[in-house]
Scaffold this motif. Sequence first.
Motif, PDB file in Angstrom:
ATOM      1  N   ARG A   3       0.834  -1.208   0.000  1.00  0.00           N
ATOM      2  CA  ARG A   3       0.000   0.000   0.000  1.00  0.00           C
ATOM      3  C   ARG A   3       0.866   1.254   0.000  1.00  0.00           C
ATOM      4  O   ARG A   3       1.924   1.298   0.631  1.00  0.00           O
ATOM      5  CB  ARG A   3      -0.889   0.032   1.245  1.00  0.00           C
ATOM      6  CG  ARG A   3      -2.175  -0.730   1.134  1.00  0.00           C
ATOM      7  CD  ARG A   3      -2.966  -0.600   2.416  1.00  0.00           C
ATOM      8  NE  ARG A   3      -2.253  -1.155   3.564  1.00  0.00           N
ATOM      9  CZ  ARG A   3      -2.571  -0.921   4.824  1.00  0.00           C
ATOM     10  NH1 ARG A   3      -3.569  -0.100   5.105  1.00  0.00           N
ATOM     11  NH2 ARG A   3      -1.894  -1.470   5.811  1.00  0.00           N
TER      12      ARG A   3
ATOM     13  N   GLN B 110       1.100   5.543   0.712  1.00  0.00           N
ATOM     14  CA  GLN B 110       0.736   6.363   1.877  1.00  0.00           C
ATOM     15  C   GLN B 110      -0.696   6.860   1.827  1.00  0.00           C
ATOM     16  O   GLN B 110      -1.311   7.085   2.879  1.00  0.00           O
ATOM     17  CB  GLN B 110       1.686   7.554   1.990  1.00  0.00           C
ATOM     18  CG  GLN B 110       3.023   7.203   2.640  1.00  0.00           C
ATOM     19  CD  GLN B 110       3.777   8.453   3.069  1.00  0.00           C
ATOM     20  OE1 GLN B 110       3.730   9.478   2.392  1.00  0.00           O
ATOM     21  NE2 GLN B 110       4.457   8.372   4.192  1.00  0.00           N
ATOM     22  N   ASP B 111      -1.262   7.020   0.639  1.00  0.00           N
ATOM     23  CA  ASP B 111      -2.643   7.501   0.542  1.00  0.00           C
ATOM     24  C   ASP B 111      -3.663   6.385   0.722  1.00  0.00           C
ATOM     25  O   ASP B 111      -4.862   6.615   0.611  1.00  0.00           O
ATOM     26  CB  ASP B 111      -2.878   8.246  -0.774  1.00  0.00           C
ATOM     27  CG  ASP B 111      -2.532   7.404  -2.005  1.00  0.00           C
ATOM     28  OD1 ASP B 111      -2.359   6.172  -1.867  1.00  0.00           O
ATOM     29  OD2 ASP B 111      -2.442   7.978  -3.103  1.00  0.00           O
ATOM     30  N   GLY B 112      -3.201   5.155   0.980  1.00  0.00           N
ATOM     31  CA  GLY B 112      -4.106   4.078   1.344  1.00  0.00           C
ATOM     32  C   GLY B 112      -4.430   3.076   0.270  1.00  0.00           C
ATOM     33  O   GLY B 112      -5.014   2.034   0.548  1.00  0.00           O
TER      34      GLY B 112
ATOM     35  N   ARG C 243       1.600   7.688  -5.781  1.00  0.00           N
ATOM     36  CA  ARG C 243       0.173   7.951  -5.653  1.00  0.00           C
ATOM     37  C   ARG C 243      -0.618   6.756  -6.147  1.00  0.00           C
ATOM     38  O   ARG C 243      -0.292   6.173  -7.178  1.00  0.00           O
ATOM     39  CB  ARG C 243      -0.219   9.208  -6.455  1.00  0.00           C
ATOM     40  CG  ARG C 243       0.401  10.495  -5.926  1.00  0.00           C
ATOM     41  CD  ARG C 243      -0.045  11.678  -6.753  1.00  0.00           C
ATOM     42  NE  ARG C 243       0.527  12.919  -6.249  1.00  0.00           N
ATOM     43  CZ  ARG C 243       0.348  14.101  -6.826  1.00  0.00           C
ATOM     44  NH1 ARG C 243      -0.398  14.201  -7.921  1.00  0.00           N
ATOM     45  NH2 ARG C 243       0.912  15.188  -6.302  1.00  0.00           N
ATOM     46  N   SER C 244      -1.657   6.430  -5.428  1.00  0.00           N
ATOM     47  CA  SER C 244      -2.480   5.289  -5.804  1.00  0.00           C
ATOM     48  C   SER C 244      -3.287   5.596  -7.060  1.00  0.00           C
ATOM     49  O   SER C 244      -3.580   6.754  -7.370  1.00  0.00           O
ATOM     50  CB  SER C 244      -3.427   4.916  -4.670  1.00  0.00           C
ATOM     51  OG  SER C 244      -2.699   4.521  -3.534  1.00  0.00           O
TER      52      SER C 244
ATOM     53  N   THR D  52      -6.253   0.073  -7.369  1.00  0.00           N
ATOM     54  CA  THR D  52      -6.904  -0.054  -6.077  1.00  0.00           C
ATOM     55  C   THR D  52      -8.133  -0.948  -6.149  1.00  0.00           C
ATOM     56  O   THR D  52      -8.333  -1.814  -5.295  1.00  0.00           O
ATOM     57  CB  THR D  52      -7.259   1.330  -5.522  1.00  0.00           C
ATOM     58  OG1 THR D  52      -6.053   2.080  -5.323  1.00  0.00           O
ATOM     59  CG2 THR D  52      -8.008   1.234  -4.199  1.00  0.00           C
TER      60      THR D  52
ATOM     61  N   THR E 121      -8.468   1.025   4.178  1.00  0.00           N
ATOM     62  CA  THR E 121      -7.747   2.203   3.673  1.00  0.00           C
ATOM     63  C   THR E 121      -7.929   2.347   2.165  1.00  0.00           C
ATOM     64  O   THR E 121      -8.007   3.471   1.653  1.00  0.00           O
ATOM     65  CB  THR E 121      -6.248   2.126   4.010  1.00  0.00           C
ATOM     66  OG1 THR E 121      -5.634   1.050   3.316  1.00  0.00           O
ATOM     67  CG2 THR E 121      -6.027   1.973   5.501  1.00  0.00           C
TER      68      THR E 121
ATOM     69  N   PHE F 124      -9.594   5.549   0.187  1.00  0.00           N
ATOM     70  CA  PHE F 124      -8.994   6.247  -0.958  1.00  0.00           C
ATOM     71  C   PHE F 124     -10.058   6.565  -2.005  1.00  0.00           C
ATOM     72  O   PHE F 124     -10.111   7.690  -2.540  1.00  0.00           O
ATOM     73  CB  PHE F 124      -7.882   5.386  -1.576  1.00  0.00           C
ATOM     74  CG  PHE F 124      -7.372   5.915  -2.891  1.00  0.00           C
ATOM     75  CD1 PHE F 124      -6.434   6.926  -2.930  1.00  0.00           C
ATOM     76  CD2 PHE F 124      -7.854   5.405  -4.086  1.00  0.00           C
ATOM     77  CE1 PHE F 124      -5.975   7.434  -4.141  1.00  0.00           C
ATOM     78  CE2 PHE F 124      -7.405   5.898  -5.310  1.00  0.00           C
ATOM     79  CZ  PHE F 124      -6.460   6.905  -5.336  1.00  0.00           C
TER      80      PHE F 124
ATOM     81  N   GLU G 140     -13.004   9.056  -0.434  1.00  0.00           N
ATOM     82  CA  GLU G 140     -12.589  10.461  -0.313  1.00  0.00           C
ATOM     83  C   GLU G 140     -12.722  11.185  -1.648  1.00  0.00           C
ATOM     84  O   GLU G 140     -12.924  12.402  -1.675  1.00  0.00           O
ATOM     85  CB  GLU G 140     -11.135  10.548   0.153  1.00  0.00           C
ATOM     86  CG  GLU G 140     -10.909  10.233   1.610  1.00  0.00           C
ATOM     87  CD  GLU G 140      -9.445  10.340   1.992  1.00  0.00           C
ATOM     88  OE1 GLU G 140      -9.184  10.595   3.178  1.00  0.00           O
ATOM     89  OE2 GLU G 140      -8.558  10.166   1.120  1.00  0.00           O
ATOM     90  N   ARG G 141     -12.641  10.452  -2.721  1.00  0.00           N
ATOM     91  CA  ARG G 141     -12.698  11.014  -4.074  1.00  0.00           C
ATOM     92  C   ARG G 141     -14.059  10.792  -4.723  1.00  0.00           C
ATOM     93  O   ARG G 141     -14.208  10.992  -5.923  1.00  0.00           O
ATOM     94  CB  ARG G 141     -11.569  10.392  -4.916  1.00  0.00           C
ATOM     95  CG  ARG G 141     -10.189  10.818  -4.423  1.00  0.00           C
ATOM     96  CD  ARG G 141      -9.087   9.856  -4.814  1.00  0.00           C
ATOM     97  NE  ARG G 141      -7.774  10.362  -4.374  1.00  0.00           N
ATOM     98  CZ  ARG G 141      -7.308  10.236  -3.123  1.00  0.00           C
ATOM     99  NH1 ARG G 141      -8.031   9.618  -2.195  1.00  0.00           N
ATOM    100  NH2 ARG G 141      -6.130  10.730  -2.800  1.00  0.00           N
TER     101      ARG G 141
ATOM    102  N   LEU H  10      -8.637  14.420  -5.737  1.00  0.00           N
ATOM    103  CA  LEU H  10      -8.738  14.976  -4.397  1.00  0.00           C
ATOM    104  C   LEU H  10      -8.337  16.443  -4.375  1.00  0.00           C
ATOM    105  O   LEU H  10      -8.938  17.260  -3.663  1.00  0.00           O
ATOM    106  CB  LEU H  10      -7.854  14.169  -3.440  1.00  0.00           C
ATOM    107  CG  LEU H  10      -8.070  14.396  -1.945  1.00  0.00           C
ATOM    108  CD1 LEU H  10      -9.497  14.049  -1.551  1.00  0.00           C
ATOM    109  CD2 LEU H  10      -7.079  13.557  -1.139  1.00  0.00           C
TER     110      LEU H  10
END
Length: 327
Positions: A159, A161-163, A175-176, A181, A207, A211, A214-215, A221
């Motif tokens: 993973r 850092q943004d999940g 970046r994911s 994902t 997580t 991700f 949140e979007r 984002l």
Amino acid sequence: MTRSDPVIEWLLDSDPAIRWQVMRDLIDAPEPEWMAERAKVEIEGWGAKLLSFQDEDGQWAGGAFLPAGFDPQEWRERGQPWTATNFSLSQLREFGLDPSSDRARRSVELIGANARWEEGGQPYWQGEVEECINGRTVADGAYFGVDASSIVERLTGERLQDGGWNCERCNGSIRSSFASTINVLEGLLEFERATGGTQQSRQARRTGEEFLLERHLFRRLATGEPADERFLHFLHPNRWRYDILRALDYFRAGAMLTSADPDPRLGEAIQHLLSRCLEDGRWPLDWTLPGRVWFEVDDGPGKPSRWITLRAMRVLKWWDGRPSIGA
């Protein structure tokens, strides 16, 4: 929804791969009825046809991810081929081939014995190196009864850092991506359904979901703009690609497994889904991926799609059944 509904009638006038899911997910048929229909996937229609193309050694097209003798020029000129073992096995999972059937068990055994990833020659059920591929491999393995725990452990450690995940991580991406994902999330969900998951896999799934949530399933984002306009256009089969309907169907399945309520941040994607419904209650197929396939399972872009309609209707049935605010 009942059998007499015109859209339900249209869906049922189809392949066993569609019919059994309509019976289970839309009209709440008794389990013995939809299980009997599901058993036909192995011997009739698309499922039987796809199984007929299987090689004697258990693979499809002689390769794990790519057909044997693949020429990269084909990818450049015609698109990525979708006939090898990885994509064929995932499609059988989508069709709903009974994993307890003799044919499924034998296929899994043969693939484990004979299939090797083109990237490094490792055995198929040990996984590849790319997160997208490994997510689908976990999903297929868990569905068909293979121990995928070692691949899951690897994925939970990959993973960002943004999940979420990005299959370009090995090339420096930090970046994911939406596509990577969702591929991993579907694998972790299937693993959790089969085994209960691990503390690490369940945390990774949370997580990864965050991700996307949140979007709002499709927005950047930083700016709020759509990350890719194609995310709002419905695709089938998705293969490794992402769209909001694939994500919504994942969240539906995850919530049904854990008895969680729908997250309100799915609302914008739900509204877009509703806006795309045709006047007759069906949904269209917007686009398909180019490249070699064994056969088509839709009537083509711009036409009503049974696959898109099935997925849309079961997502909306789930969403409409959510608890009301304050309840």
